[in-house]
Write a protein that holds these residues in place. Structure first.
Motif, PDB file in Angstrom:
ATOM      1  N   THR A 167       0.806  -1.211   0.000  1.00  0.00           N
ATOM      2  CA  THR A 167       0.000   0.000   0.000  1.00  0.00           C
ATOM      3  C   THR A 167       0.846   1.272   0.000  1.00  0.00           C
ATOM      4  OG1 THR A 167      -1.924   1.066   1.042  1.00  0.00           O
ATOM      5  CG2 THR A 167      -0.234   0.191   2.525  1.00  0.00           C
ATOM      6  N   ASN A 168       2.068   1.193   0.504  1.00  0.00           N
ATOM      7  CA  ASN A 168       2.953   2.352   0.525  1.00  0.00           C
ATOM      8  C   ASN A 168       3.567   2.643  -0.838  1.00  0.00           C
ATOM      9  OD1 ASN A 168       3.658   0.783   3.466  1.00  0.00           O
ATOM     10  ND2 ASN A 168       2.952   2.897   3.563  1.00  0.00           N
ATOM     11  N   GLY A 186      -6.980   7.510  -7.804  1.00  0.00           N
ATOM     12  CA  GLY A 186      -5.665   8.146  -7.763  1.00  0.00           C
ATOM     13  C   GLY A 186      -5.598   9.224  -8.817  1.00  0.00           C
ATOM     14  N   ASP A 192      -0.838  12.701  -2.236  1.00  0.00           N
ATOM     15  CA  ASP A 192      -1.906  12.867  -1.258  1.00  0.00           C
ATOM     16  C   ASP A 192      -3.136  13.449  -1.940  1.00  0.00           C
ATOM     17  OD1 ASP A 192      -3.287  12.924   1.088  1.00  0.00           O
ATOM     18  OD2 ASP A 192      -2.348  14.745   1.848  1.00  0.00           O
ATOM     19  N   TYR A 196     -11.476  10.796   0.174  1.00  0.00           N
ATOM     20  CA  TYR A 196     -11.227   9.575   0.926  1.00  0.00           C
ATOM     21  C   TYR A 196     -10.072   8.785   0.307  1.00  0.00           C
ATOM     22  CZ  TYR A 196     -15.790  10.456   3.057  1.00  0.00           C
ATOM     23  OH  TYR A 196     -16.835  11.027   3.729  1.00  0.00           O
ATOM     24  N   ASP A 197      -9.400   8.025   1.153  1.00  0.00           N
ATOM     25  CA  ASP A 197      -8.264   7.218   0.707  1.00  0.00           C
ATOM     26  C   ASP A 197      -8.770   5.910   0.101  1.00  0.00           C
ATOM     27  OD1 ASP A 197      -5.844   6.006   0.267  1.00  0.00           O
ATOM     28  OD2 ASP A 197      -5.431   5.574   2.374  1.00  0.00           O
ATOM     29  N   GLY A 200      -6.091   3.205  -0.376  1.00  0.00           N
ATOM     30  CA  GLY A 200      -5.846   2.432   0.832  1.00  0.00           C
ATOM     31  C   GLY A 200      -6.945   1.425   1.097  1.00  0.00           C
TER      32      GLY A 200
END
Length: 477
Positions: A167-168, A186, A192, A196-197, A200
């Motif tokens: 995930t990183n 994305g 960033d 919402y993510d 992730g």
């Protein structure tokens, strides 16, 4: 060569064949047997069919057809998953992504690459190594596992202590939703993005929210220098304390791995023996990387810490060949169990580093309780344990004993404030153990999220979440 004759009266098989082509679908029992499980072989179920789409459009068309006709379906990569995430429990149409294996683009200036889900993990590093770059996540199966599967399970690897898990390193995804709609998540690799993510959320969702068809990943510049240390300890407790001391000293090694005596026996009997002593309780494999300035000082500090903790022998790799040999030995860890046991069950718990001696002692007691050997290979630096329960499935009752022992190992991890998985996922193997760390309300909150994406629950049903109403009590330490 005579063309294979395509014969079936099943209208769904006929329709799916029209989408992907008659040569890209399997539906006969003898062909489906190879897809009845993944790396978790305790449970096996035949799929209805296996299709091999060649692009996003075909994936979306297959998913849309399954959605409209209430056919259960799931995605599959290389089948190396260790928690049963790709087992077709409900006679699913398996959507195999192995034909979607292109490296679409490499952008060195912005340090990113775009791949299809069937692209093999290690192949990405090999494709960009000559330009001085690599892809950091390195699960032990990286020579054959796919990046799409890594996204589904949020795979880690030996070097995740310093560089993080999958995930990183994910910057963008193209996803086919369970109704066949295609979305992109994305914002062109922005680190960033607003809102919402969702990246992730999708990464690590184990194929229950959508099917990834394109992945934008972060790539890294090769470190200027790296050095690797191998340390032998007569006592597991000393090796465990050395791990804590290294981190407490302010160092973050690229990798900090441990193997116990049973694991050492296995890797020395397998394909890449190193000559480890057979009478030690544990070894540490430690790697430091970064800029050249300061590497030697870190290595000296690590050697000092190991000696302070009663190390029997500690040595630094003299060249890349020796380093590669040490790592090849470590990377064979899981498969090497076949050299000392007919069957094994891999577990994947996480604990605070300070609890290593305590939990390893509990695992030893679990081994004695069930009369089964348990080997320990793990990412000691971040507390990600891999107890491997050795058993013989041909002996009546041993499979059940192995499963019970594995569950107790996870319970021991949960009881000290840890987790039931660090990188292998929950799948079908550990779904009941989700109750070790989540309340019913917390599980309901997660299934509510799943239902937003997957309201019919046709996509990979029966995975990740426990059976409603079945309770498990865990005593916290």
């Amino acid at each position: 060569m005579r063309k294979k004759i395509f014969r079936t009266n099943d209208p769904h098989i006929q329709a799916l064949a029209r989408i992907v082509g008659e040569e890209a679908i399997l539906f006969k029992k003898e062909d489906l047997i190879a897809y009845d499980c993944d790396g978790f072989t305790v449970h096996r179920h035949l799929p209805k069919a296996v299709v091999f789409p060649k692009n996003t459009e075909e994936v979306a068309a297959v998913v849309k057809y399954c959605h409209e006709h209430d056919l259960p379906f799931l995605a599959r990569g290389a089948g190396t998953g260790l928690s049963g995430g790709a087992i077709p429990l409900n006679g699913e149409v398996v959507i195999s992504l192995v034909r979607m294996k292109r490296l679409i683009s490499v952008d060195l200036e912005n340090r990113r690459a775009v791949v299809e889900p069937g692209f093999v993990n290690l192949k990405l590093t090999n494709s960009i190594a000559n330009r001085g770059y690599y892809y950091a996540p390195d699960p032990s199966s990286q020579y054959c596992c796919t990046i799409g599967g890594n996204v589904a399970e949020n795979a880690g690897g030996a070097h995740c202590l310093k560089y993080g898990v999958t995930t990183n390193h994910i910057l963008g995804l193209e996803v086919v939703l369970p109704n066949g709609e295609v979305i992109e998540i994305g914002e062109n690799g922005i680190l960033d993005p607003l809102g919402y993510d969702l990246l992730g959320l999708l990464t690590g969702s184990e194929g229950t929210l959508g099917i990834v068809t394109k992945i934008t990943v972060r790539i890294l510049k090769n470190p200027e220098a790296k050095q690797t240390v191998l340390a032998y300890f007569d006592r597991v407790a000393d090796a465990s304390q050395a791990v804590s001391d290294i981190i407490s000293a302010g160092m973050v090694p690229a990798a900090l791995e441990m193997m116990d005596q049973t694991a050492i026996e296995a890797v020395e009997a397998a394909a890449f023996p190193v000559g480890h002593p057979n009478d030690i309780e544990a070894l540490l494999l430690i790697e430091v990387d970064g800029i050249s300035a300061g590497i030697d000082e870190q290595i000296e500090e690590i050697l000092h810490i190991c000696r302070k903790r009663n190390v029997r022998e500690v040595k630094v790799a003299q060249n890349e060949q020796e380093r590669a040999k040490w790592w090849a030995n470590r990377k064979t860890g899981f498969g090497a169990m076949g050299a000392i046991s007919p069957d094994y069950l891999v577990q994947d718990g996480v604990i605070p580093r300070s609890k290593l001696p305590e939990v390893l002692q509990q695992i030893e007691q679990i081994s004695k309780k069930y009369g089964l050997r348990i080997a320990n290979i793990f990412h000691a630096g971040d507390g990600n344990l891999h107890p491997l329960v050795l058993f013989n499935s041909e002996k009546p009752g041993e499979t059940e004993k192995a499963l019970a022992a594995g569950s107790e190992c996870l319970q021991a991890c949960a009881a000290v404030g840890g987790s039931i998985t660090g990188e292998h996922g929950v799948g079908v193997e550990k779904k009941e153990e989700m109750r070790f760390i989540f309340t019913d309300d917390e599980i309901t909150a997660q299934t509510n999220i799943r239902d937003v994406f997957n309201p019919k629950n046709l996509l990979n049903a029966g995975k990740l979440f426990p059976t409603p109403g079945r309770c498990v009590e865990v005593k916290k330490a």
